[in-house]
Design a protein around this motif. Structure first.
Motif, PDB file in Angstrom:
ATOM      1  N   ALA A   2       0.832  -1.204   0.000  1.00 51.65           N
ATOM      2  CA  ALA A   2       0.000   0.000   0.000  1.00 51.65           C
ATOM      3  C   ALA A   2       0.865   1.252   0.000  1.00 51.65           C
ATOM      4  O   ALA A   2       1.905   1.294   0.646  1.00 51.65           O
ATOM      5  N   PRO A   3       0.419   2.292  -0.716  1.00 57.42           N
ATOM      6  CA  PRO A   3       1.171   3.549  -0.700  1.00 57.42           C
ATOM      7  C   PRO A   3       1.049   4.202   0.682  1.00 57.42           C
ATOM      8  O   PRO A   3       0.084   3.960   1.407  1.00 57.42           O
ATOM      9  N   PRO A   4       2.010   5.037   1.065  1.00 56.00           N
ATOM     10  CA  PRO A   4       1.941   5.701   2.364  1.00 56.00           C
ATOM     11  C   PRO A   4       0.870   6.790   2.355  1.00 56.00           C
ATOM     12  O   PRO A   4       0.944   7.740   1.576  1.00 56.00           O
ATOM     13  N   THR A   5      -0.149   6.603   3.174  1.00 58.35           N
ATOM     14  CA  THR A   5      -1.233   7.582   3.264  1.00 58.35           C
ATOM     15  C   THR A   5      -1.685   7.711   4.704  1.00 58.35           C
ATOM     16  O   THR A   5      -1.357   6.876   5.556  1.00 58.35           O
ATOM     17  N   PHE A   6      -2.462   8.763   4.943  1.00 53.08           N
ATOM     18  CA  PHE A   6      -3.113   8.921   6.241  1.00 53.08           C
ATOM     19  C   PHE A   6      -4.436   9.628   6.048  1.00 53.08           C
ATOM     20  O   PHE A   6      -4.646  10.337   5.064  1.00 53.08           O
ATOM     21  N   HIS A   7      -5.341   9.385   6.980  1.00 50.53           N
ATOM     22  CA  HIS A   7      -6.651  10.017   6.973  1.00 50.53           C
ATOM     23  C   HIS A   7      -6.924  10.503   8.392  1.00 50.53           C
ATOM     24  O   HIS A   7      -6.702   9.765   9.350  1.00 50.53           O
ATOM     25  N   TRP A  25       6.006   4.159   5.451  1.00 47.84           N
ATOM     26  CA  TRP A  25       6.253   5.574   5.721  1.00 47.84           C
ATOM     27  C   TRP A  25       7.733   5.893   5.698  1.00 47.84           C
ATOM     28  O   TRP A  25       8.566   5.076   6.060  1.00 47.84           O
ATOM     29  N   ASP A  26       8.022   7.141   5.302  1.00 46.69           N
ATOM     30  CA  ASP A  26       9.377   7.662   5.362  1.00 46.69           C
ATOM     31  C   ASP A  26       9.325   9.004   6.080  1.00 46.69           C
ATOM     32  O   ASP A  26       8.269   9.424   6.563  1.00 46.69           O
ATOM     33  N   ALA A  27      10.457   9.681   6.155  1.00 52.99           N
ATOM     34  CA  ALA A  27      10.521  10.956   6.881  1.00 52.99           C
ATOM     35  C   ALA A  27       9.607  12.007   6.261  1.00 52.99           C
ATOM     36  O   ALA A  27       9.005  12.816   6.978  1.00 52.99           O
ATOM     37  N   GLU A  28       9.460  12.014   4.944  1.00 55.90           N
ATOM     38  CA  GLU A  28       8.642  13.029   4.273  1.00 55.90           C
ATOM     39  C   GLU A  28       7.166  12.927   4.661  1.00 55.90           C
ATOM     40  O   GLU A  28       6.553  13.923   5.036  1.00 55.90           O
ATOM     41  N   ILE A  29       6.588  11.736   4.579  1.00 57.09           N
ATOM     42  CA  ILE A  29       5.166  11.617   4.927  1.00 57.09           C
ATOM     43  C   ILE A  29       4.969  11.798   6.430  1.00 57.09           C
ATOM     44  O   ILE A  29       3.958  12.331   6.870  1.00 57.09           O
ATOM     45  N   ARG A  32       4.761  15.506   6.985  1.00 61.14           N
ATOM     46  CA  ARG A  32       3.471  16.023   6.487  1.00 61.14           C
ATOM     47  C   ARG A  32       2.345  15.646   7.451  1.00 61.14           C
ATOM     48  O   ARG A  32       1.482  16.459   7.772  1.00 61.14           O
ATOM     49  N   PHE A  33       2.369  14.407   7.917  1.00 63.17           N
ATOM     50  CA  PHE A  33       1.376  13.930   8.878  1.00 63.17           C
ATOM     51  C   PHE A  33       1.430  14.754  10.166  1.00 63.17           C
ATOM     52  O   PHE A  33       0.407  15.221  10.658  1.00 63.17           O
ATOM     53  N   ALA A  34       2.620  14.966  10.698  1.00 69.38           N
ATOM     54  CA  ALA A  34       2.771  15.736  11.937  1.00 69.38           C
ATOM     55  C   ALA A  34       2.226  17.150  11.774  1.00 69.38           C
ATOM     56  O   ALA A  34       1.538  17.674  12.656  1.00 69.38           O
ATOM     57  N   ALA A  35       2.502  17.775  10.632  1.00 74.60           N
ATOM     58  CA  ALA A  35       2.008  19.134  10.382  1.00 74.60           C
ATOM     59  C   ALA A  35       0.486  19.165  10.305  1.00 74.60           C
ATOM     60  O   ALA A  35      -0.161  20.051  10.882  1.00 74.60           O
ATOM     61  N   ALA A  72      10.799   7.352  15.837  1.00 73.64           N
ATOM     62  CA  ALA A  72      11.156   8.368  16.833  1.00 73.64           C
ATOM     63  C   ALA A  72      10.384   9.659  16.594  1.00 73.64           C
ATOM     64  O   ALA A  72       9.912  10.294  17.539  1.00 73.64           O
ATOM     65  N   GLU A  73      10.234  10.057  15.345  1.00 74.72           N
ATOM     66  CA  GLU A  73       9.452  11.255  15.028  1.00 74.72           C
ATOM     67  C   GLU A  73       7.982  11.045  15.371  1.00 74.72           C
ATOM     68  O   GLU A  73       7.320  11.923  15.907  1.00 74.72           O
ATOM     69  N   PHE A  74       7.467   9.865  15.057  1.00 70.97           N
ATOM     70  CA  PHE A  74       6.077   9.551  15.355  1.00 70.97           C
ATOM     71  C   PHE A  74       5.828   9.571  16.869  1.00 70.97           C
ATOM     72  O   PHE A  74       4.800  10.035  17.330  1.00 70.97           O
TER      73      PHE A  74
END
Length: 124
Positions: A2-7, A25-29, A32-35, A72-74
């Protein structure tokens, strides 16, 4: 895969936030998720959600295990000063469970189904 997504589903008057995460997930998504979660939380507070009363459900059943740097970011999002009263983490598999346990604190509980998690969040 599955592609990295969030809702993000936000109910400010009901003081409920559901986050559904999928894919690799990678650092980029993660950034974006955190923001987007930060913006959602600020909006929810202006719409009546009381700090420390939010019930948060994080559905990670379809999210793959992430690299340690992303984890760690999550984990920063599940921090003691977050507005969440309770945080339910829904996972699948043993590796996923171990990763979810690493970010959990005393407000968190782990579940294998969204229904169980929602019931725990609202059982006062």
């Amino acid at each position: 895969m599955a592609p990295p997504t969030f809702h993000i589903e936000a109910d400010a008057p009901g003081e409920f936030l559901k986050l559904t995460l999928t894919g690799d997930w990678d650092a980029e998504i993660t950034a974006r998720f955190a923001a987007e979660v930060g913006a959602t939380l600020r909006r929810m507070v202006t719409e009546g959600t009381r700090h420390g009363q939010l019930r948060t459900l994080i559905d990670m059943k379809r999210k793959n295990v992430v690299p340690q740097t992303v984890a760690a970011e999550f984990a920063k999002m599940v921090r003691p000063d977050s507005p969440s009263k309770r945080i339910a983490l829904v996972f699948s598999g043993a590796l996923h469970r171990m990763q979810a346990k690493r970010i959990a604190d005393e407000r968190c509980a782990l579940f294998e189904s969204v229904e169980e998690a929602r019931a725990w969040l609202f059982a006062d």
